[in-house]
Design a protein around this motif. Structure first.
Motif, mmCIF file in Angstrom:
data_model
loop_
_atom_site.group_PDB
_atom_site.id
_atom_site.type_symbol
_atom_site.label_atom_id
_atom_site.label_comp_id
_atom_site.label_asym_id
_atom_site.label_seq_id
_atom_site.Cartn_x
_atom_site.Cartn_y
_atom_site.Cartn_z
ATOM 1 N N UNK A 75 0.850 -1.182 0.000
ATOM 2 C CA UNK A 75 0.000 0.000 0.000
ATOM 3 C C UNK A 75 0.888 1.236 0.000
ATOM 4 N N UNK A 76 0.577 2.165 -0.911
ATOM 5 C CA UNK A 76 1.371 3.393 -1.050
ATOM 6 C C UNK A 76 0.488 4.590 -0.723
ATOM 7 N N UNK A 77 0.789 5.253 0.366
ATOM 8 C CA UNK A 77 0.035 6.446 0.739
ATOM 9 C C UNK A 77 0.726 7.685 0.166
ATOM 10 N N UNK A 78 -0.036 8.795 0.119
ATOM 11 C CA UNK A 78 0.489 10.022 -0.471
ATOM 12 C C UNK A 78 0.528 11.119 0.586
ATOM 13 N N UNK A 79 1.429 12.036 0.395
ATOM 14 C CA UNK A 79 1.585 13.155 1.302
ATOM 15 C C UNK A 79 1.749 14.424 0.484
ATOM 16 N N UNK A 80 1.062 15.499 0.910
ATOM 17 C CA UNK A 80 1.157 16.754 0.185
ATOM 18 C C UNK A 80 0.245 16.787 -1.021
ATOM 19 N N UNK A 81 0.413 17.816 -1.858
ATOM 20 C CA UNK A 81 -0.419 17.992 -3.040
ATOM 21 C C UNK A 81 0.460 18.259 -4.247
ATOM 22 N N UNK A 82 -0.084 17.877 -5.395
ATOM 23 C CA UNK A 82 0.628 18.145 -6.643
ATOM 24 C C UNK A 82 0.589 19.630 -6.970
ATOM 25 N N UNK A 83 1.454 20.030 -7.849
ATOM 26 C CA UNK A 83 1.458 21.415 -8.312
ATOM 27 C C UNK A 83 0.133 21.720 -9.002
ATOM 28 N N UNK A 84 -0.265 22.997 -8.968
ATOM 29 C CA UNK A 84 -1.528 23.406 -9.582
ATOM 30 C C UNK A 84 -1.565 22.993 -11.051
ATOM 31 N N UNK A 85 -2.728 22.478 -11.432
ATOM 32 C CA UNK A 85 -2.921 22.084 -12.810
ATOM 33 C C UNK A 85 -2.411 20.700 -13.147
ATOM 34 N N UNK A 86 -1.840 19.990 -12.179
ATOM 35 C CA UNK A 86 -1.274 18.665 -12.426
ATOM 36 C C UNK A 86 -2.090 17.630 -11.661
ATOM 37 N N UNK A 87 -2.376 16.502 -12.305
ATOM 38 C CA UNK A 87 -3.161 15.436 -11.674
ATOM 39 C C UNK A 87 -2.484 14.097 -11.940
ATOM 40 N N UNK A 88 -2.681 13.166 -11.006
ATOM 41 C CA UNK A 88 -2.151 11.816 -11.171
ATOM 42 C C UNK A 88 -3.140 10.998 -11.999
ATOM 43 N N UNK A 89 -2.642 10.472 -13.111
ATOM 44 C CA UNK A 89 -3.493 9.644 -13.958
ATOM 45 C C UNK A 89 -3.492 8.200 -13.461
ATOM 46 N N UNK A 90 -2.327 7.695 -13.007
ATOM 47 C CA UNK A 90 -2.255 6.330 -12.492
ATOM 48 C C UNK A 90 -0.982 6.154 -11.684
ATOM 49 N N UNK A 91 -1.052 5.248 -10.708
ATOM 50 C CA UNK A 91 0.109 4.842 -9.912
ATOM 51 C C UNK A 91 0.135 3.327 -9.913
ATOM 52 N N UNK A 92 1.217 2.742 -10.408
ATOM 53 C CA UNK A 92 1.317 1.288 -10.487
ATOM 54 C C UNK A 92 2.538 0.804 -9.726
ATOM 55 N N UNK A 93 2.392 -0.364 -9.078
ATOM 56 C CA UNK A 93 3.479 -0.994 -8.335
ATOM 57 C C UNK A 93 3.866 -2.287 -9.035
ATOM 58 N N UNK A 94 5.132 -2.531 -9.147
ATOM 59 C CA UNK A 94 5.640 -3.760 -9.748
ATOM 60 C C UNK A 94 6.718 -4.360 -8.857
ATOM 61 N N UNK A 95 6.391 -5.471 -8.139
ATOM 62 C CA UNK A 95 5.106 -6.173 -8.108
ATOM 63 C C UNK A 95 4.143 -5.508 -7.132
ATOM 64 N N UNK A 96 2.883 -5.932 -7.188
ATOM 65 C CA UNK A 96 1.885 -5.390 -6.280
ATOM 66 C C UNK A 96 1.846 -6.144 -4.961
ATOM 67 N N UNK A 97 2.447 -7.345 -4.931
ATOM 68 C CA UNK A 97 2.498 -8.144 -3.708
ATOM 69 C C UNK A 97 3.924 -8.614 -3.472
ATOM 70 N N UNK A 98 4.248 -8.857 -2.209
ATOM 71 C CA UNK A 98 5.541 -9.420 -1.840
ATOM 72 C C UNK A 98 5.299 -10.630 -0.941
ATOM 73 N N UNK A 99 6.339 -11.442 -0.806
ATOM 74 C CA UNK A 99 6.261 -12.618 0.057
ATOM 75 C C UNK A 99 7.066 -12.364 1.316
ATOM 76 N N UNK A 100 6.444 -12.586 2.462
ATOM 77 C CA UNK A 100 7.121 -12.399 3.739
ATOM 78 C C UNK A 100 7.341 -13.755 4.390
ATOM 79 N N UNK A 101 8.481 -13.880 5.065
ATOM 80 C CA UNK A 101 8.871 -15.132 5.701
ATOM 81 C C UNK A 101 9.087 -14.897 7.185
ATOM 82 N N UNK A 102 8.637 -15.848 7.995
ATOM 83 C CA UNK A 102 8.823 -15.721 9.427
ATOM 84 C C UNK A 102 7.953 -16.713 10.175
#
Length: 482
Positions: A240-267
Motif C-alpha cells: 500500500x502506497x500512501x500520499x503526502x502533500x499535493x501536486x502542483x496546480x494544474x497537475x493530476x495523477x493519472x495512475x500509480x502502479x506498483x511492480x510487483x503489487x504483492x511481496x512474500x514475507x517469511x517468518x
C-alpha cells in the motif's frame, strides 16, 4: 699362549671358528622339536612352516575386465632345510602367490596358483592349488543421484523443504556388466534435524539393488555436495502506497502502479498471521513534476525474517488536471446520538455541490457511489457548531472542499419534547385564568370610558375660560408636546 696370538695363521683360524659359531647361532631353528629328537643341525635337518591367509594376487587386463570371482587368500606350506626356512622368513617381502590371467578373456577360468620369490631349497605347497576365477567386461554407466532426506519430521512448524539438488547431479560407476545390472538406485542421504534455513552438505554416494541391499561398488565421485532449500513459513501480502502533500496546480495523477503489487514475507506463523498489508514510505506529491519512476524499498515488519523482493518499482503517470462537479450532494452526519436531530443553517436541504479534481480518465470513471461527504459531531453539545467536512473518494482524485468548515446545529429531541410539554401546561393555566382576566379587563374598560368622559368635560371647561387663540398655534404646540 701369547706367542700363538703373535702368529698370523692362528688369528685367522680363530676368526673362522668364531664366524662358524655365529652362523650356527643365527640359523638355529626356533620351532619346538618333537620329543626325543635331537637339536636340528642347520643345513642338514628339514623343517616345515605353515603360512595362513597369504594374499592371492590376480593379474589381468584391468582396463577391459573386472575380476568378479576369486579367493582373496590361500594357505601356503613351506618345507625344507631349516636354514632355507630361516632365509625364506627373512625374504618374505619378495615372495608372492599369484594367478596370471593377462592373456585370458572374459569368462570363468580354473587356474593353477603360482608362486615366486621363495628360496629354491624350499618345497612350496599351496592350498587350494587350483581355484575358480571370473572375468567380466569392464563398463562405465552414469546414474542420477537421488537425495534422501532424514528426520524431516523434526523441522519446526511451518517450515518446508524444497527440491534438494546434488552437485554433480550424476555419478559414474565403473564395474562389471553383471554388477551394473544390479544397480537399482544411487542415493545420497542428508539429515535436516535442527535445520531452520537452507544449507549445503557433503553426502556419500551409496548404490542399492532392487531389494534395498547396499552394493559394494565404488562411484566416481564417491561423494556429492547436496543443497537443501528450507523455506520458513510465508505468505503473500499486498503493498500500500500512501500520499503526502499535493501536486502542483494544474497537475493530476493519472495512475500509480506498483511492480510487483504483492511481496512474500517469511517468518514465524504467529507473526505472519498478524500481517495483512505492508505500507511503503509515503509518496511526497510536492516533489513530483511530471511522469516519474521510483525504486522504493519494502520495509521488513517486526518479527519477519525477510521480504522478497526487497524493492518495488513505482511508476507514476501525470496529466493536466480537470474538474467535475456533483450537485446536490448530501452530507452524512456521523456520531450523532440517538434521538438527536440536526440541520444546516442557511442550507435547507443539507446538500452542496461537490467539486472533484483529477485526470479526465479518473473523473470519467467515478460516480456518486464512489464518493462520500460527512461531518463528525462526536462529543459536541447541543447548539450550532463549525465542523470540518471530510470528503472521501478515489485516491488519485483531489477534493478542494475537503477539510472546509460546515455550520451545523444539533439538538436533543428528548429535551425539546420536555420543553413542549411545559409550554402546553403553561398555556392550559393561562386559559383557566381568562374569565377573571376578562372581567378585570371589562372593569378597566369602564374606568377608561369614565375617565375619558371626565377628561372631555375638563377640556370643555378649559376651552370656555381661556381666550381664543389661532388654530395654527394650537397645532404647533400639540406637535411640540407630542
Amino acid at each position: 699362549m701369547d706367542r700363538l696370538f703373535s702368529k698370523g695363521w692362528f688369528i685367522k683360524l680363530a676368526s673362522i671358528v668364531i664366524a662358524i659359531m655365529l652362523f650356527l647361532m643365527v640359523n638355529m631353528d626356533t620351532q619346538p622339536q618333537q620329543a626325543g629328537a635331537g637339536l636340528p643341525i642347520p643345513g642338514v635337518t628339514d623343517g616345515e612352516r605353515v603360512l595362513e591367509e597369504v594374499p592371492l594376487n590376480v593379474y589381468y587386463d584391468d582396463e577391459q575386465y573386472v575380476l568378479t570371482d576369486a579367493p582373496e587368500t590361500v594357505q601356503v606350506v613351506l618345507r625344507g632345510p631349516n636354514s632355507a626356512l630361516t632365509l625364506g622368513q627373512a625374504t618374505q617381502g619378495q615372495q608372492e602367490i599369484y594367478i596370471d590371467l593377462e592373456n585370458e578373456e572374459a569368462g570363468t577360468h580354473f587356474e593353477r596358483i603360482q608362486h615366486r620369490g621363495f628360496p629354491p631349497d624350499l618345497r612350496v605347497s599351496i592350498v587350494p592349488l587350483t581355484v575358480q576365477v571370473s572375468l567380466q567386461e569392464r563398463q562405465t554407466a552414469s546414474y542420477p543421484v537421488d537425495i534422501q532426506i532424514l528426520n524431516e519430521e523434526e523441522l519446526a512448524e511451518g517450515y518446508t523443504i524444497g527440491e534438494p539438488e546434488a552437485s554433480p547431479g550424476t555419478i559414474d560407476v565403473t564395474a562389471a556388466s553383471g554388477m551394473l545390472e544390479q544397480v537399482a538406485q544411487v542415493r545420497a542421504a542428508v539429515d535436516v534435524s535442527g535445520r531452520s534455513e537452507s544449507f549445503t552438505d557433503t553426502a556419500s554416494v551409496v548404490l542399492y539393488d532392487e531389494s534395498g541391499n547396499e552394493l559394494g561398488i565404488n562411484t566416481d565421485p564417491p561423494a556429492v555436495d547436496v543443497t537443501v532449500p528450507i523455506t520458513s513459513p510465508n505468505k503473500s501480502v499486498p503493498l500500500r502506497l500512501s500520499r503526502n502533500g499535493e501536486l502542483a496546480d494544474g497537475l493530476a495523477i493519472d495512475s500509480v502502479s506498483l511492480d510487483p503489487e504483492e511481496v512474500t514475507i517469511y517468518g514465524p506463523v504467529d507473526v505472519l498471521n498478524d500481517i495483512s498489508v505492508i505500507d511503503l514510505d509515503e509518496l511526497d506529491l510536492e516533489e513530483l513534476e511530471g511522469d516519474t519512476t521510483l525504486t522504493v524499498p519494502v520495509p521488513v515488519p517486526d518479527g519477519v525474517e525477510r521480504v522478497e523482493p526487497g524493492e518495488v518499482t513505482v511508476e507514476i503517470d501525470t496529466t493536466a488536471e480537470q474538474e467535475r462537479e456533483f450537485s446536490s450532494f448530501s452530507i452524512d452526519v456521523e456520531s450523532l446520538p440517538d434521538d438527536w436531530t440536526f440541520h444546516f443553517p442557511g442550507n435547507e436541504d443539507g446538500t452542496f455541490t461537490l467539486r472533484a479534481l483529477g485526470s479526465t480518465e479518473q473523473l470519467d470513471r467515478i460516480s456518486r457511489d464512489d464518493l462520500e461527504a460527512s461531518v463528525d459531531v462526536d462529543g459536541l453539545e447541543e447548539g450550532t457548531h463549525m465542523v470540518p467536512l471530510a470528503i472521501g473518494g478515489p485516491q488519485n482524485v483531489r477534493f478542494p472542499q475537503n477539510g472546509s468548515d460546515v455550520e451545523i446545529t444539533i439538538e436533543d429531541e428528548s429535551s425539546s419534547e420536555a420543553a413542549n410539554d411545559a409550554s402546553e401546561e403553561t398555556t392550559t393555566s393561562e386559559e383557566a385564568d381568562e374569565p377573571q382576566e376578562n372581567a378585570n379587563n371589562e372593569a378597566a374598560d369602564e374606568n377608561v370610558e369614565v375617565n375619558a368622559q371626565e377628561s372631555e368635560e375638563e377640556e370643555t371647561t378649559t376651552d370656555e375660560n381661556e381666550p381664543d387663540e389661532p388654530a395654527d398655534d394650537n397645532s404647533t404646540i400639540n406637535e411640540d408636546e407630542e
